[in-house]
Write a protein that holds these residues in place. Structure first.
Motif, PDB file in Angstrom:
ATOM      1  N   TRP A  18       0.810  -1.222   0.000  1.00  0.00           N
ATOM      2  CA  TRP A  18       0.000   0.000   0.000  1.00  0.00           C
ATOM      3  C   TRP A  18       0.844   1.274   0.000  1.00  0.00           C
ATOM      4  O   TRP A  18       0.344   2.365  -0.178  1.00  0.00           O
ATOM      5  CB  TRP A  18      -0.902   0.019   1.231  1.00  0.00           C
ATOM      6  N   ALA A  19       2.138   1.138   0.195  1.00  0.00           N
ATOM      7  CA  ALA A  19       3.003   2.306   0.345  1.00  0.00           C
ATOM      8  C   ALA A  19       3.080   3.127  -0.934  1.00  0.00           C
ATOM      9  O   ALA A  19       2.947   2.617  -2.038  1.00  0.00           O
ATOM     10  CB  ALA A  19       4.395   1.858   0.757  1.00  0.00           C
ATOM     11  N   GLU A  20       3.316   4.414  -0.739  1.00  0.00           N
ATOM     12  CA  GLU A  20       3.425   5.348  -1.864  1.00  0.00           C
ATOM     13  C   GLU A  20       4.738   5.155  -2.603  1.00  0.00           C
ATOM     14  O   GLU A  20       5.669   4.542  -2.107  1.00  0.00           O
ATOM     15  CB  GLU A  20       3.339   6.786  -1.346  1.00  0.00           C
ATOM     16  N   ARG A  21       4.804   5.736  -3.786  1.00  0.00           N
ATOM     17  CA  ARG A  21       6.033   5.699  -4.586  1.00  0.00           C
ATOM     18  C   ARG A  21       7.123   6.483  -3.855  1.00  0.00           C
ATOM     19  O   ARG A  21       6.873   7.513  -3.246  1.00  0.00           O
ATOM     20  CB  ARG A  21       5.749   6.315  -5.953  1.00  0.00           C
ATOM     21  N   LEU A  22       8.339   6.020  -3.971  1.00  0.00           N
ATOM     22  CA  LEU A  22       9.460   6.605  -3.239  1.00  0.00           C
ATOM     23  C   LEU A  22      10.264   7.590  -4.062  1.00  0.00           C
ATOM     24  O   LEU A  22      10.321   7.495  -5.284  1.00  0.00           O
ATOM     25  CB  LEU A  22      10.412   5.489  -2.805  1.00  0.00           C
ATOM     26  N   GLN A  23      10.938   8.499  -3.350  1.00  0.00           N
ATOM     27  CA  GLN A  23      11.932   9.365  -3.969  1.00  0.00           C
ATOM     28  C   GLN A  23      13.173   8.513  -4.228  1.00  0.00           C
ATOM     29  O   GLN A  23      13.403   7.494  -3.553  1.00  0.00           O
ATOM     30  CB  GLN A  23      12.316  10.491  -3.014  1.00  0.00           C
ATOM     31  N   PRO A  24      14.016   8.922  -5.161  1.00  0.00           N
ATOM     32  CA  PRO A  24      15.242   8.145  -5.433  1.00  0.00           C
ATOM     33  C   PRO A  24      16.129   7.953  -4.201  1.00  0.00           C
ATOM     34  O   PRO A  24      16.731   6.897  -4.026  1.00  0.00           O
ATOM     35  CB  PRO A  24      15.954   8.975  -6.502  1.00  0.00           C
ATOM     36  N   GLU A  25      16.177   8.949  -3.326  1.00  0.00           N
ATOM     37  CA  GLU A  25      17.010   8.849  -2.133  1.00  0.00           C
ATOM     38  C   GLU A  25      16.486   7.776  -1.193  1.00  0.00           C
ATOM     39  O   GLU A  25      17.252   7.040  -0.570  1.00  0.00           O
ATOM     40  CB  GLU A  25      17.087  10.194  -1.393  1.00  0.00           C
ATOM     41  N   HIS A  26      15.159   7.681  -1.073  1.00  0.00           N
ATOM     42  CA  HIS A  26      14.567   6.640  -0.243  1.00  0.00           C
ATOM     43  C   HIS A  26      14.901   5.262  -0.810  1.00  0.00           C
ATOM     44  O   HIS A  26      15.212   4.331  -0.066  1.00  0.00           O
ATOM     45  CB  HIS A  26      13.043   6.815  -0.157  1.00  0.00           C
ATOM     46  N   THR A  27      14.859   5.130  -2.113  1.00  0.00           N
ATOM     47  CA  THR A  27      15.174   3.862  -2.764  1.00  0.00           C
ATOM     48  C   THR A  27      16.629   3.471  -2.507  1.00  0.00           C
ATOM     49  O   THR A  27      16.936   2.314  -2.225  1.00  0.00           O
ATOM     50  CB  THR A  27      14.903   3.946  -4.283  1.00  0.00           C
ATOM     51  N   ARG A  28      17.528   4.448  -2.588  1.00  0.00           N
ATOM     52  CA  ARG A  28      18.945   4.186  -2.303  1.00  0.00           C
ATOM     53  C   ARG A  28      19.135   3.695  -0.873  1.00  0.00           C
ATOM     54  O   ARG A  28      19.909   2.772  -0.610  1.00  0.00           O
ATOM     55  CB  ARG A  28      19.776   5.454  -2.522  1.00  0.00           C
ATOM     56  N   ILE A  29      18.409   4.305   0.058  1.00  0.00           N
ATOM     57  CA  ILE A  29      18.502   3.888   1.460  1.00  0.00           C
ATOM     58  C   ILE A  29      18.014   2.455   1.610  1.00  0.00           C
ATOM     59  O   ILE A  29      18.663   1.628   2.253  1.00  0.00           O
ATOM     60  CB  ILE A  29      17.707   4.846   2.374  1.00  0.00           C
ATOM     61  N   LEU A  30      16.880   2.131   1.010  1.00  0.00           N
ATOM     62  CA  LEU A  30      16.335   0.780   1.145  1.00  0.00           C
ATOM     63  C   LEU A  30      17.280  -0.272   0.570  1.00  0.00           C
ATOM     64  O   LEU A  30      17.413  -1.362   1.126  1.00  0.00           O
ATOM     65  CB  LEU A  30      14.960   0.690   0.477  1.00  0.00           C
ATOM     66  N   LYS A  31      17.942   0.047  -0.521  1.00  0.00           N
ATOM     67  CA  LYS A  31      18.899  -0.907  -1.102  1.00  0.00           C
ATOM     68  C   LYS A  31      20.056  -1.159  -0.142  1.00  0.00           C
ATOM     69  O   LYS A  31      20.515  -2.281   0.003  1.00  0.00           O
ATOM     70  CB  LYS A  31      19.434  -0.384  -2.432  1.00  0.00           C
ATOM     71  N   ARG A  32      20.543  -0.108   0.510  1.00  0.00           N
ATOM     72  CA  ARG A  32      21.662  -0.245   1.454  1.00  0.00           C
ATOM     73  C   ARG A  32      21.233  -0.934   2.749  1.00  0.00           C
ATOM     74  O   ARG A  32      22.065  -1.465   3.476  1.00  0.00           O
ATOM     75  CB  ARG A  32      22.256   1.121   1.795  1.00  0.00           C
TER      76      ARG A  32
END
Length: 119
Positions: A43-57
């Protein structure tokens, strides 16, 4: 800080946080361990690129200070972005384990002192 876009233009840290300068929560210290939730909430909203980078790390547990270093971003910016992710249930945050405040083992300290004296 490399925080540039694909064209090499510098992106100011406050633009990454939407102009926010303070975290919305006080859950994070430099040694708080963060881990991405797997699987991510549907259900989560689309992420900013910075949030995506954090999740990958954060696929594996990582300390806030280490995450900031890996992303080449100021810790204050990373903490604000982590607050966003925590509020959306995309990460978990574990505070450091408290250090025991019991009395030190005097026998052990004497052995250490004696050992150092023999050096």
């Amino acid at each position: 800080m490399s925080g540039g876009d694909a064209a090499g233009r510098l992106v100011r840290p406050f633009t990454l946080t939407g102009g926010r300068t303070r975290p919305s929560r006080a859950d994070f210290t430099l040694i708080t361990t963060v881990t991405a939730v797997d699987p991510q909430p549907a259900w989560a909203e689309r992420l900013q690129p910075e949030h995506t980078r954090i999740l990958k790390r954060c696929a594996r547990p990582v300390a806030v200070a280490e995450l900031a270093a890996l992303l080449d971003l100021p810790v204050s910016v990373v903490v604000i972005l982590l607050c966003d992710l925590l509020e959306e249930s995309r990460i978990t945050a574990r505070p450091p384990h408290p250090v025991s405040r019991s009395t030190p083992d005097l026998e052990l300290l004497q052995k250490v002192r004696d050992g150092l004296g023999r050096l």
